[in-house]
Design an enzyme around this catalytic site. Structure first.
Site, PDB file in Angstrom:
ATOM      1  N   ASP A 199     -10.101   2.775   2.142  1.00  0.00           N
ATOM      2  CA  ASP A 199     -10.252   2.322   3.527  1.00  0.00           C
ATOM      3  C   ASP A 199     -10.886   3.430   4.379  1.00  0.00           C
ATOM      4  O   ASP A 199     -11.546   3.144   5.382  1.00  0.00           O
ATOM      5  CB  ASP A 199      -8.890   1.939   4.136  1.00  0.00           C
ATOM      6  CG  ASP A 199      -8.419   0.565   3.670  1.00  0.00           C
ATOM      7  OD1 ASP A 199      -9.257  -0.230   3.206  1.00  0.00           O
ATOM      8  OD2 ASP A 199      -7.204   0.290   3.760  1.00  0.00           O
ATOM      9  N   LYS A 218       0.820  -1.224   0.000  1.00  0.00           N
ATOM     10  CA  LYS A 218       0.000   0.000   0.000  1.00  0.00           C
ATOM     11  C   LYS A 218       0.852   1.272   0.000  1.00  0.00           C
ATOM     12  O   LYS A 218       0.508   2.255  -0.647  1.00  0.00           O
ATOM     13  CB  LYS A 218      -0.935   0.015   1.211  1.00  0.00           C
ATOM     14  CG  LYS A 218      -2.090  -0.985   1.095  1.00  0.00           C
ATOM     15  CD  LYS A 218      -3.066  -0.825   2.247  1.00  0.00           C
ATOM     16  CE  LYS A 218      -4.180  -1.841   2.181  1.00  0.00           C
ATOM     17  NZ  LYS A 218      -5.156  -1.699   3.261  1.00  0.00           N
TER      18      LYS A 218
HETATM   19  P1  NAP Z   1      -0.076  -3.593   9.612  1.00  0.00           P
HETATM   20  O1  NAP Z   1       0.280  -2.416   8.764  1.00  0.00           O
HETATM   21  O2  NAP Z   1       0.817  -4.773   9.647  1.00  0.00           O
HETATM   22  O3  NAP Z   1      -0.273  -3.020  11.122  1.00  0.00           O
HETATM   23  C1  NAP Z   1      -0.642  -3.857  12.194  1.00  0.00           C
HETATM   24  C2  NAP Z   1      -0.458  -3.100  13.502  1.00  0.00           C
HETATM   25  O4  NAP Z   1      -0.811  -4.001  14.586  1.00  0.00           O
HETATM   26  C3  NAP Z   1       0.997  -2.702  13.779  1.00  0.00           C
HETATM   27  O5  NAP Z   1       1.020  -1.531  14.569  1.00  0.00           O
HETATM   28  C4  NAP Z   1       1.512  -3.899  14.586  1.00  0.00           C
HETATM   29  O6  NAP Z   1       2.638  -3.613  15.363  1.00  0.00           O
HETATM   30  C5  NAP Z   1       0.307  -4.159  15.467  1.00  0.00           C
HETATM   31  N1  NAP Z   1       0.316  -5.516  15.998  1.00  0.00           N
HETATM   32  C6  NAP Z   1       0.538  -6.672  15.319  1.00  0.00           C
HETATM   33  N2  NAP Z   1       0.443  -7.732  16.155  1.00  0.00           N
HETATM   34  C7  NAP Z   1       0.192  -7.217  17.391  1.00  0.00           C
HETATM   35  C8  NAP Z   1       0.010  -7.798  18.672  1.00  0.00           C
HETATM   36  N3  NAP Z   1       0.073  -9.124  18.848  1.00  0.00           N
HETATM   37  N4  NAP Z   1      -0.247  -6.984  19.703  1.00  0.00           N
HETATM   38  C9  NAP Z   1      -0.301  -5.657  19.554  1.00  0.00           C
HETATM   39  N5  NAP Z   1      -0.134  -5.025  18.357  1.00  0.00           N
HETATM   40  C10 NAP Z   1       0.109  -5.811  17.295  1.00  0.00           C
HETATM   41  O7  NAP Z   1      -1.517  -4.161   9.206  1.00  0.00           O
HETATM   42  P2  NAP Z   1      -2.781  -3.311   8.713  1.00  0.00           P
HETATM   43  O8  NAP Z   1      -2.805  -3.244   7.236  1.00  0.00           O
HETATM   44  O9  NAP Z   1      -2.795  -2.037   9.495  1.00  0.00           O
HETATM   45  O10 NAP Z   1      -3.990  -4.273   9.153  1.00  0.00           O
HETATM   46  C11 NAP Z   1      -4.322  -4.453  10.517  1.00  0.00           C
HETATM   47  C12 NAP Z   1      -5.579  -5.328  10.618  1.00  0.00           C
HETATM   48  O11 NAP Z   1      -6.687  -4.650  10.055  1.00  0.00           O
HETATM   49  C13 NAP Z   1      -5.461  -6.677   9.878  1.00  0.00           C
HETATM   50  O12 NAP Z   1      -6.113  -7.661  10.625  1.00  0.00           O
HETATM   51  C14 NAP Z   1      -6.227  -6.410   8.594  1.00  0.00           C
HETATM   52  O13 NAP Z   1      -6.782  -7.601   8.029  1.00  0.00           O
HETATM   53  C15 NAP Z   1      -7.313  -5.497   9.098  1.00  0.00           C
HETATM   54  N6  NAP Z   1      -7.883  -4.660   8.034  1.00  0.00           N
HETATM   55  C16 NAP Z   1      -9.195  -4.817   7.780  1.00  0.00           C
HETATM   56  C17 NAP Z   1      -9.774  -4.048   6.807  1.00  0.00           C
HETATM   57  C18 NAP Z   1     -11.250  -4.222   6.529  1.00  0.00           C
HETATM   58  O14 NAP Z   1     -11.695  -3.806   5.464  1.00  0.00           O
HETATM   59  N7  NAP Z   1     -12.004  -4.789   7.443  1.00  0.00           N
HETATM   60  C19 NAP Z   1      -9.023  -3.112   6.076  1.00  0.00           C
HETATM   61  C20 NAP Z   1      -7.673  -2.966   6.374  1.00  0.00           C
HETATM   62  C21 NAP Z   1      -7.096  -3.777   7.375  1.00  0.00           C
HETATM   63  P3  NAP Z   1       4.076  -4.119  14.828  1.00  0.00           P
HETATM   64  O15 NAP Z   1       4.411  -3.255  13.658  1.00  0.00           O
HETATM   65  O16 NAP Z   1       4.956  -3.950  16.009  1.00  0.00           O
HETATM   66  O17 NAP Z   1       3.906  -5.557  14.392  1.00  0.00           O
END
Ligand code: NAP
Length: 293
Positions: free
Chosen positions: A112, A75
């Protein structure tokens, strides 16, 4: 973008660029929509490595291509590869949708933002001016943060990270849209008061998905109460439970809950409209998703 020999090519096509893409629900959503509207169009998931992203984006400038969805891990990189960015894609620094314009230029957008806000619409009046908490400081948290700063006008917006420097970077990058200086960074073990006092709590971490489906980013369920909205972006909880543990806990304490499937469909509908100018046929999409494992 390989084609099957002998198969008739549709006149229009849209792609998904990401890695992994095998379990994405986006092909089911968009192909159900094309089919329900009788459009001669197809949506194809392409597993693209970071090294191949630039070529994949360039290849969109071909006859019949409507555009592409962009997902993890591309992204942010995609934002640097398009010709133009919408204001909010630029502010967030990430693109989840590329639109091929009539003049052939590639526009990067981030649906988003609209996808997150659509399921919140009916709750927004009660949230306005209150405080909010976002768990996570990654790509989705950036879109959520931008969406809330530009619509909800929160009195305080706490970004709860497990790495404070990541939350601080998010705040620095979004400073131009935080005119009132309401953003705060905090670590999970310092966030109890913020969670208890917030009207809106958003999970933008993957906690609650496989393989940690029984986990919650906030296991202290007694911190939730009525008058709160708890919104989990996770849309695929383990064992096909209808709700993540976070949402079950919050509902058990009287909070209103919103699951990630509503956002997934709403962001897809916004992308579909950008590519085709048509409204996504929601009934057909929900029906297709109900039969997709
Ligand atoms: P990302 O860029 O990888 O960010 C994930 C965030 O969560 C980071 O800050 C990460 O910290 C933190 N994290 C990961 N594991 C953790 C844990 N065990 N405890 C605490 N914090 C943790 O991912 P993203 O794109 O933002 O997506 C995040 C979630 O949203 C995913 O599940 C994705 O499927 C969902 N999502 C859903 C939609 C929808 O349409 N419903 C749209 C977008 C995203 P670190 O960097 O330290 O790992």
């Amino acid at each position: 973008m390989g084609t099957r020999e002998g198969a008739k090519e549709p006149s229009h096509v849209a792609f998904l660029f990401g890695d992994p893409v095998a379990h994405s629900l986006s092909p089911a959503i968009h192909n159900a929509a094309f089919s329900a509207l009788g459009m001669d169009a197809a949506y194809r998931a392409m597993k693209i490595s970071p090294d191949d992203l630039s070529e994949a984006v360039s290849s969109l400038r071909s006859e019949g291509v409507l555009g592409a969805s962009v997902t993890i891990p591309h992204k942010e990189a995609a934002a640097a590869l398009v010709d133009d960015l919408t204001l909010h894609a630029k502010a967030i620094g990430a693109v989840n949708t590329i639109v091929v314009r009539e003049d052939g230029r590639l526009l990067g957008d981030n649906t988003d933002v609209a996808g997150f806000l659509t399921p919140l619409d009916s709750h927004m009046e009660g949230l306005r001016g209150g405080s909010a908490v976002i768990f996570g400081a990654g790509g989705a948290a950036r879109a959520v943060c931008y969406a809330l700063l530009t619509t909800m006008g929160p009195s305080r917006l706490a970004i709860v990270g497990r790495r404070i420097e990541q939350a601080d970077q998010l705040i620095a990058d979004l400073a131009p849209v935080d005119g009132l200086g309401v953003l705060r960074s905090t670590l999970f073990h310092e966030a109890e008061r913020a969670v208890r006092n917030s009207r809106l709590i958003v999970n933008a971490t993957p906690v609650g998905m496989e393989p940690a489906g029984a986990a919650s980013p906030w296991p202290a369920s007694s911190d939730f109460h009525d008058g709160q909205v708890v919104y989990d972006l996770v849309y695929a909880p383990a064992r096909n439970d209808e709700q993540t543990r976070l949402l079950r806990d919050a509902a058990g304490q009287g909070a209103v809950t919103i699951g990630g499937m509503a956002m997934l469909i709403a962001q897809a509908a916004a992308s579909f409209k950008l590519w085709t100018g048509r409204e996504m046929p929601m009934d057909a999409v929900r029906k297709a998703l109900s039969t997709t494992s």
